[in-house]
Design an enzyme around this catalytic site. Structure first.
Site: not given
Length: 205
Positions: A35, A153
């Protein structure tokens, strides 16, 4: 008189048949596709569990664990995900294990991350879409902060599409004979405008 030396058991070489036979990861999961390889820390792989037949995202650390400090550092993510298991706005966590000095995390498989291609072109739809996205992300962050955990983040790459309802699915609910679709976002911006407003669940990854 020479002392007899006990023969040491040799560890299997990487990629050897012995290692494959000893691998929990390869025994329990079938790799389907990679992915994401973005970032310096991990690779995410779409896998099918050989036990329950379900699809998962397996996050595999790129760096091996060399000492206790490395282990503590990598396990911080596992502890955080475990603590957030009741937080609906965070990607579901199913477990983790260390194999060959490498950390593996079993997580919910999502349909990709938010990108500019998902932004509706129509101004009114764009405003509604932005408000919906911000609302879901804000609630998830609030839930995290209430547990004294900070993400640090937040960016589009870490906002994942957990589920979406397409126009065909809405038609089914209204009695239409059209079949539902679960394909990833690849349609035009005009189609995205109707698909992404109020019908999509976003989660922080």
């Amino acid at each position: 008189k020479k002392r007899s030396r006990r023969r040491r058991r040799q560890l299997p070489q990487l990629g050897s048949q012995d290692e494959i036979e000893l691998s929990r990861y390869l025994e329990d999961f079938e790799e389907i596709e990679t992915i994401s390889t973005a970032g310096n820390f991990s690779t995410t792989i779409k896998c099918r569990c050989r036990i329950d037949g379900c699809l998962y995202a397996i996050k595999r650390a790129k760096k091996r664990i060399h000492n206790d400090a490395d282990k503590r550092k990598q396990l911080k993510e596992v502890f955080a995900l475990s603590a957030l298991s009741q937080c609906s706005g965070v990607v579901d966590y199913y477990g983790a294990f260390i194999e060959d000095n490498r950390l593996y995390i079993q997580m919910e498989l999502c349909e990709g991350c938010v990108s500019v291609n998902h932004v509706p072109t129509d101004t009114n739809n764009r405003i509604v879409w932005i408000l919906d996205l911000l609302s879901q992300v804000s609630l998830a962050l609030s839930d995290m902060h209430s547990r004294d955990i900070a993400h640090l983040d937040i960016k589009p790459d870490n906002i994942l599409i957990a589920r979406k309802t397409t126009n065909t699915e809405n038609s089914d609910n209204n009695g239409s004979n059209s079949s539902s679709s679960s394909s990833s976002f690849s349609s035009s911006a005009s189609t995205n405008s109707s698909n992404l407003i109020g019908d999509t669940i976003y989660k922080i990854g």
